[in-house]
Scaffold this active site. Structure first.
Site, mmCIF file in Angstrom:
data_model
loop_
_atom_site.group_PDB
_atom_site.id
_atom_site.type_symbol
_atom_site.label_atom_id
_atom_site.label_comp_id
_atom_site.label_asym_id
_atom_site.label_seq_id
_atom_site.Cartn_x
_atom_site.Cartn_y
_atom_site.Cartn_z
ATOM 1 N N ASP A 76 19.955 -1.441 -18.894
ATOM 2 C CA ASP A 76 20.435 -0.428 -17.965
ATOM 3 C C ASP A 76 21.950 -0.527 -17.470
ATOM 4 O OD1 ASP A 76 19.049 1.299 -15.004
ATOM 5 O OD2 ASP A 76 20.944 1.674 -16.038
ATOM 6 N N GLY A 77 22.740 -0.016 -17.982
ATOM 7 C CA GLY A 77 24.154 -0.081 -17.655
ATOM 8 C C GLY A 77 25.198 -0.527 -18.912
ATOM 9 N N GLY A 78 26.173 0.434 -19.178
ATOM 10 C CA GLY A 78 26.823 0.322 -20.176
ATOM 11 C C GLY A 78 26.295 0.299 -21.624
ATOM 12 N N MET A 126 19.379 -5.317 -15.367
ATOM 13 C CA MET A 126 20.630 -4.659 -15.111
ATOM 14 C C MET A 126 21.670 -5.324 -15.797
ATOM 15 S SD MET A 126 19.761 -2.011 -13.295
ATOM 16 C CE MET A 126 21.566 -1.756 -13.143
ATOM 17 N N SER A 169 19.880 8.626 -18.415
ATOM 18 C CA SER A 169 19.970 8.586 -16.845
ATOM 19 C C SER A 169 20.165 9.767 -16.318
ATOM 20 C CB SER A 169 20.695 7.375 -16.346
ATOM 21 O OG SER A 169 20.795 7.319 -15.162
ATOM 22 N N ASP A 185 17.698 7.670 -11.233
ATOM 23 C CA ASP A 185 18.213 6.556 -10.506
ATOM 24 C C ASP A 185 18.513 6.948 -9.005
ATOM 25 O OD1 ASP A 185 20.449 5.764 -13.024
ATOM 26 O OD2 ASP A 185 18.911 4.528 -12.469
ATOM 27 N N HIS A 234 15.256 8.994 -17.067
ATOM 28 C CA HIS A 234 15.140 7.811 -16.039
ATOM 29 C C HIS A 234 16.043 8.481 -14.801
ATOM 30 C CE1 HIS A 234 16.086 3.618 -14.831
ATOM 31 N NE2 HIS A 234 17.363 3.869 -14.395
ATOM 32 N N MET A 255 16.752 1.794 -6.473
ATOM 33 C CA MET A 255 17.767 0.780 -5.778
ATOM 34 C C MET A 255 17.807 1.161 -4.566
ATOM 35 S SD MET A 255 20.356 1.240 -8.929
ATOM 36 C CE MET A 255 19.687 3.110 -9.482
ATOM 37 N N MET A 300 19.226 5.837 -5.341
ATOM 38 C CA MET A 300 20.219 4.859 -4.550
ATOM 39 C C MET A 300 20.323 5.288 -3.246
ATOM 40 S SD MET A 300 23.142 4.464 -7.160
ATOM 41 C CE MET A 300 23.040 4.253 -9.079
ATOM 42 N N GLY A 359 23.482 6.668 -19.338
ATOM 43 C CA GLY A 359 23.780 7.643 -18.689
ATOM 44 C C GLY A 359 24.819 8.672 -19.145
ATOM 45 N N SER A 360 26.138 7.781 -19.242
ATOM 46 C CA SER A 360 27.360 8.436 -19.487
ATOM 47 C C SER A 360 27.429 8.536 -20.823
ATOM 48 C CB SER A 360 28.597 7.486 -19.053
ATOM 49 O OG SER A 360 28.409 6.363 -19.248
ATOM 50 N N PHE A 398 26.652 2.779 -10.078
ATOM 51 C CA PHE A 398 27.508 3.827 -10.825
ATOM 52 C C PHE A 398 27.421 3.917 -12.081
ATOM 53 C CE2 PHE A 398 29.511 4.797 -6.761
ATOM 54 C CZ PHE A 398 29.695 3.662 -5.990
ATOM 55 N N GLY A 399 27.373 5.033 -12.668
ATOM 56 C CA GLY A 399 27.476 5.073 -14.139
ATOM 57 C C GLY A 399 28.922 4.853 -14.864
ATOM 58 N N GLY A 400 28.967 4.619 -16.052
ATOM 59 C CA GLY A 400 30.212 4.511 -16.742
ATOM 60 C C GLY A 400 30.819 3.400 -16.530
ATOM 61 N N HIS A 430 14.009 4.710 -10.861
ATOM 62 C CA HIS A 430 14.684 3.145 -10.693
ATOM 63 C C HIS A 430 14.941 3.374 -9.046
ATOM 64 C CE1 HIS A 430 18.144 0.532 -11.720
ATOM 65 N NE2 HIS A 430 17.291 0.008 -10.747
HETATM 66 C C1 DX5 Z 1 23.480 2.178 -12.405
HETATM 67 C C2 DX5 Z 1 22.481 2.786 -12.913
HETATM 68 C C3 DX5 Z 1 22.436 3.180 -14.349
HETATM 69 C C4 DX5 Z 1 23.401 4.039 -14.795
HETATM 70 C C5 DX5 Z 1 23.466 3.949 -16.249
HETATM 71 O O1 DX5 Z 1 23.288 1.640 -11.261
HETATM 72 O O2 DX5 Z 1 20.909 2.200 -12.494
HETATM 73 O O3 DX5 Z 1 20.993 3.726 -14.738
HETATM 74 O O4 DX5 Z 1 23.083 5.152 -14.446
HETATM 75 O O5 DX5 Z 1 24.947 4.433 -16.368
HETATM 76 P P1 DX5 Z 1 25.581 4.142 -17.539
HETATM 77 O O6 DX5 Z 1 24.707 4.356 -18.898
HETATM 78 O O7 DX5 Z 1 26.694 5.200 -17.611
HETATM 79 O O8 DX5 Z 1 26.279 2.703 -17.709
HETATM 80 ZN ZN ZN Z 2 18.965 2.874 -13.493
#
Ligand code: DX5
Ligand code: ZN
Length: 227
Positions: free
Chosen positions: A175-177, A136, A7, A34, A32, A67, A36, A197-198, A142-144, A65
């Site tokens: 997607d996420g964590g 999700m 991401s 993101d 990917h 959002m 928003m 992402g992170s 947010f990432g991280g 994606h």
């Molecule tokens: C969160 C995004 C994810 C995010 C993942 O709303 O949709 O794609 O970038 O980030 P990490 O991998 O850092 O959780």
């Molecule tokens: Zn995403």
């Protein structure tokens, strides 16, 4: 094989093309993006212009994606910008069936994303017209963030529902964590595309190493748990 979709939310936008090329060189499968809008989710990120930049930087599939509220307003712009896949949130689409058909008519592959509180069962009526399900595993924005542990069972239920309805070929994206610690469990539960992402762009040894360490965490993981 499990696909890895870094991401760019966590990329360095001072040299986005270099970061994208680094993950491509390291074996990433999709990019990917993101998007928003600051309404559906509390963050405001990027739009079609960034997607154009990503499209120019890589040959990999561009996986957008959305959002955003009223995502149908943006579909044509993102396809024009180079999106191969567009995933919309079930929670933002009162006419989800029509929106998925619109994505496909524009020439992209349609996907549906579910927030942590949205049941898998809500997909039942649109299973015939989607080409991806995105689960999700954090609350989007947010990432991280930390992976929500209860998500593993939801991934398995998604895989089971798809297979029960004869759509076993549809990718289950998570997607996420996602990181080398959580990834093996997600794949065992039936995830086939991992968004990170992170864990990728925040890796201390660079995004390429982020992809490689995620990939190697899967090399020892058994395939999906039986049953
Ligand atoms: C969160 C995004 C994810 C995010 C993942 O709303 O949709 O794609 O970038 O980030 P990490 O991998 O850092 O959780
Ligand atoms: Zn995403």
């Amino acid at each position: 094989m499990t696909l890895i979709a870094p991401s760019i939310l966590s990329a360095d936008f001072g040299h986005l093309a270099l970061d994208v090329q680094a993950v491509e060189a390291a074996g990433a499968d999709w990019i990917h993006v993101d998007v928003m809008d600051g309404h559906f989710v509390p963050n405001l990120t990027m739009g079609p212009l960034v997607t154009v930049a990503v499209r120019r930087a890589t040959r990999l599939p561009v996986d957008v994606h959305l959002m955003t509220e009223a995502p149908e307003r943006y579909l044509a712009d993102f396809v024009k910008a180079g999106a191969d896949r567009i995933t919309v949130h079930q929670e933002t689409c009162p006419h989800l069936h029509r929106t998925l058909e619109q994505i496909r008519e524009l020439g992209a592959l349609p996907g549906v994303a579910l927030n942590p509180a949205t049941p898998v069962e809500s997909l039942r009526e649109v299973l015939p017209c989607l080409d991806l399900v995105l689960i999700m595993t954090v609350n989007p924005g947010f990432g991280g963030q930390a992976y929500i542990p209860g998500s593993t069972g939801k991934i398995r239920r998604t895989r089971d529902l798809l297979e029960a309805q004869g759509r076993g070929e549809v990718p289950v994206q998570v997607d996420g964590g996602v990181d080398p610690v959580t990834a093996p469990e997600l794949v065992r539960a039936g995830a086939t595309v991992l968004v990170a992402g992170s864990a990728v762009f925040g890796h201390p040894d660079g995004p390429g190493e982020g992809v490689r360490s995620l990939r190697s965490s899967l090399s020892v993981a058994p395939t999906k748990e039986a049953g």
